[in-house]
Design a protein around this motif. Structure first.
Motif, PDB file in Angstrom:
ATOM      1  N   THR A   1     -56.821  32.961  93.688  1.00  0.00           N
ATOM      2  CA  THR A   1     -57.078  31.760  95.178  1.00  0.00           C
ATOM      3  C   THR A   1     -58.230  31.075  94.519  1.00  0.00           C
ATOM      4  N   THR A   2     -58.280  29.909  95.125  1.00  0.00           N
ATOM      5  CA  THR A   2     -59.039  28.793  95.079  1.00  0.00           C
ATOM      6  C   THR A   2     -60.269  28.811  95.955  1.00  0.00           C
ATOM      7  N   ASP A   3     -61.632  28.387  95.522  1.00  0.00           N
ATOM      8  CA  ASP A   3     -62.921  29.188  96.210  1.00  0.00           C
ATOM      9  C   ASP A   3     -63.616  27.495  97.014  1.00  0.00           C
ATOM     10  N   GLU A   4     -64.988  27.230  97.010  1.00  0.00           N
ATOM     11  CA  GLU A   4     -64.293  25.666  96.940  1.00  0.00           C
ATOM     12  C   GLU A   4     -64.963  24.430  96.122  1.00  0.00           C
ATOM     13  N   GLN A   5     -65.515  25.354  95.362  1.00  0.00           N
ATOM     14  CA  GLN A   5     -65.595  23.810  94.150  1.00  0.00           C
ATOM     15  C   GLN A   5     -64.843  23.754  93.347  1.00  0.00           C
ATOM     16  N   GLY A   6     -63.477  24.744  93.808  1.00  0.00           N
ATOM     17  CA  GLY A   6     -61.640  24.448  93.198  1.00  0.00           C
ATOM     18  C   GLY A   6     -61.815  25.404  92.087  1.00  0.00           C
ATOM     19  N   GLU A   7     -62.758  26.450  91.854  1.00  0.00           N
ATOM     20  CA  GLU A   7     -62.598  27.347  90.466  1.00  0.00           C
ATOM     21  C   GLU A   7     -61.381  28.442  90.917  1.00  0.00           C
ATOM     22  N   SER A   8     -60.227  28.794  90.464  1.00  0.00           N
ATOM     23  CA  SER A   8     -59.109  29.993  90.831  1.00  0.00           C
ATOM     24  C   SER A   8     -59.615  31.409  90.429  1.00  0.00           C
ATOM     25  N   LYS A   9     -59.701  32.762  91.364  1.00  0.00           N
ATOM     26  CA  LYS A   9     -60.591  33.583  90.387  1.00  0.00           C
ATOM     27  C   LYS A   9     -59.312  34.403  91.472  1.00  0.00           C
ATOM     28  N   THR A  10     -59.267  35.243  90.514  1.00  0.00           N
ATOM     29  CA  THR A  10     -59.018  36.729  91.686  1.00  0.00           C
ATOM     30  C   THR A  10     -59.662  37.316  92.314  1.00  0.00           C
ATOM     31  N   ASN A  11     -58.863  37.622  93.645  1.00  0.00           N
ATOM     32  CA  ASN A  11     -59.064  38.638  94.561  1.00  0.00           C
ATOM     33  C   ASN A  11     -60.170  39.379  93.978  1.00  0.00           C
ATOM     34  N   PHE A  12     -60.280  39.669  92.649  1.00  0.00           N
ATOM     35  CA  PHE A  12     -60.995  40.809  92.540  1.00  0.00           C
ATOM     36  C   PHE A  12     -62.233  40.520  91.572  1.00  0.00           C
ATOM     37  N   ARG A  13     -62.447  39.529  90.815  1.00  0.00           N
ATOM     38  CA  ARG A  13     -63.158  39.024  89.959  1.00  0.00           C
ATOM     39  C   ARG A  13     -64.234  38.354  91.763  1.00  0.00           C
ATOM     40  N   ARG A  14     -63.638  37.513  92.667  1.00  0.00           N
ATOM     41  CA  ARG A  14     -64.463  37.172  93.579  1.00  0.00           C
ATOM     42  C   ARG A  14     -65.334  37.924  94.380  1.00  0.00           C
ATOM     43  N   LEU A  15     -64.453  39.194  94.854  1.00  0.00           N
ATOM     44  CA  LEU A  15     -65.350  40.322  94.764  1.00  0.00           C
ATOM     45  C   LEU A  15     -66.624  40.690  94.083  1.00  0.00           C
ATOM     46  N   GLN A  16     -66.005  41.015  92.261  1.00  0.00           N
ATOM     47  CA  GLN A  16     -67.345  41.458  91.922  1.00  0.00           C
ATOM     48  C   GLN A  16     -67.875  40.307  91.061  1.00  0.00           C
ATOM     49  N   ASP A  17     -68.514  39.202  91.921  1.00  0.00           N
ATOM     50  CA  ASP A  17     -69.077  38.059  91.289  1.00  0.00           C
ATOM     51  C   ASP A  17     -69.881  38.464  92.989  1.00  0.00           C
ATOM     52  N   PHE A  18     -69.126  38.336  94.198  1.00  0.00           N
ATOM     53  CA  PHE A  18     -69.755  39.150  95.020  1.00  0.00           C
ATOM     54  C   PHE A  18     -71.014  39.734  95.052  1.00  0.00           C
ATOM     55  N   ALA A  19     -70.497  41.434  94.726  1.00  0.00           N
ATOM     56  CA  ALA A  19     -70.922  42.487  94.443  1.00  0.00           C
ATOM     57  C   ALA A  19     -72.084  42.197  93.379  1.00  0.00           C
ATOM     58  N   SER A  20     -72.600  41.507  92.856  1.00  0.00           N
ATOM     59  CA  SER A  20     -73.628  40.820  91.841  1.00  0.00           C
ATOM     60  C   SER A  20     -74.420  40.140  92.505  1.00  0.00           C
ATOM     61  N   THR A  21     -74.499  39.541  93.761  1.00  0.00           N
ATOM     62  CA  THR A  21     -75.018  38.703  94.297  1.00  0.00           C
ATOM     63  C   THR A  21     -76.228  39.980  95.125  1.00  0.00           C
ATOM     64  N   LEU A  22     -75.753  41.342  95.484  1.00  0.00           N
ATOM     65  CA  LEU A  22     -75.932  42.340  96.121  1.00  0.00           C
ATOM     66  C   LEU A  22     -76.691  43.380  94.508  1.00  0.00           C
ATOM     67  N   GLY A  23     -76.778  43.371  93.616  1.00  0.00           N
ATOM     68  CA  GLY A  23     -77.609  43.972  92.813  1.00  0.00           C
ATOM     69  C   GLY A  23     -75.721  45.212  92.419  1.00  0.00           C
ATOM     70  N   PHE A  24     -75.103  45.148  92.357  1.00  0.00           N
ATOM     71  CA  PHE A  24     -73.628  45.369  92.143  1.00  0.00           C
ATOM     72  C   PHE A  24     -73.277  45.716  90.687  1.00  0.00           C
ATOM     73  N   GLU A  25     -72.761  46.157  90.435  1.00  0.00           N
ATOM     74  CA  GLU A  25     -71.710  46.170  89.592  1.00  0.00           C
ATOM     75  C   GLU A  25     -69.875  46.984  89.964  1.00  0.00           C
ATOM     76  N   LEU A  26     -69.102  46.025  90.621  1.00  0.00           N
ATOM     77  CA  LEU A  26     -68.232  46.328  90.863  1.00  0.00           C
ATOM     78  C   LEU A  26     -67.309  46.178  89.626  1.00  0.00           C
ATOM     79  N   ARG A  27     -66.515  48.032  89.301  1.00  0.00           N
ATOM     80  CA  ARG A  27     -65.780  48.688  88.202  1.00  0.00           C
ATOM     81  C   ARG A  27     -64.363  48.600  88.988  1.00  0.00           C
ATOM     82  N   HIS A  28     -64.512  48.615  90.073  1.00  0.00           N
ATOM     83  CA  HIS A  28     -62.797  48.875  90.388  1.00  0.00           C
ATOM     84  C   HIS A  28     -63.055  49.076  91.270  1.00  0.00           C
ATOM     85  N   LEU A  29     -61.842  48.438  92.355  1.00  0.00           N
ATOM     86  CA  LEU A  29     -61.380  49.358  93.843  1.00  0.00           C
ATOM     87  C   LEU A  29     -60.064  49.861  93.762  1.00  0.00           C
ATOM     88  N   VAL A  30     -59.842  50.962  95.322  1.00  0.00           N
ATOM     89  CA  VAL A  30     -58.752  51.907  95.194  1.00  0.00           C
ATOM     90  C   VAL A  30     -58.660  51.581  96.943  1.00  0.00           C
TER      91      VAL A  30
END
Length: 78
Positions: free
Chosen positions: A49-78
């Motif tokens: 998907t494309t974010d507000e800045q026009g950057e295309s990322k997978t949902n997983f990458r987007r969630l990894q970025d969000f997790a990092s703002t909370l102090g988490f490292e997201l490695r896998h989703l089940v």
């Protein structure tokens, strides 16, 4: 992406995962979901998907970025 500071960070991450994946899932028909079967979850994570800045990322990458703002490292989703 801004840093989130309201309440339980793990709960915020869970809410974001649910929001991002359910928003993507709504784009697919029930027939598509059934055809994908067990692979549907993987497909939701891999959709780009494309974010507000026009950057295309997978949902997983987007969630990894969000997790990092909370102090988490997201490695896998089940």
């Amino acid at each position: 992406m801004q840093i989130v500071d309201d309440g339980d960070p793990l709960e915020r991450l869970q809410e974001e995962v649910a929001s991002v994946l359910s928003t993507t899932a709504r784009r697919f028909s029930l027939e598509n979901m059934e055809q994908e079967g067990k692979d549907f979850g993987r497909r939701l994570r891999e959709v780009e998907t494309t974010d507000e800045q026009g950057e295309s990322k997978t949902n997983f990458r987007r969630l990894q970025d969000f997790a990092s703002t909370l102090g988490f490292e997201l490695r896998h989703l089940v």
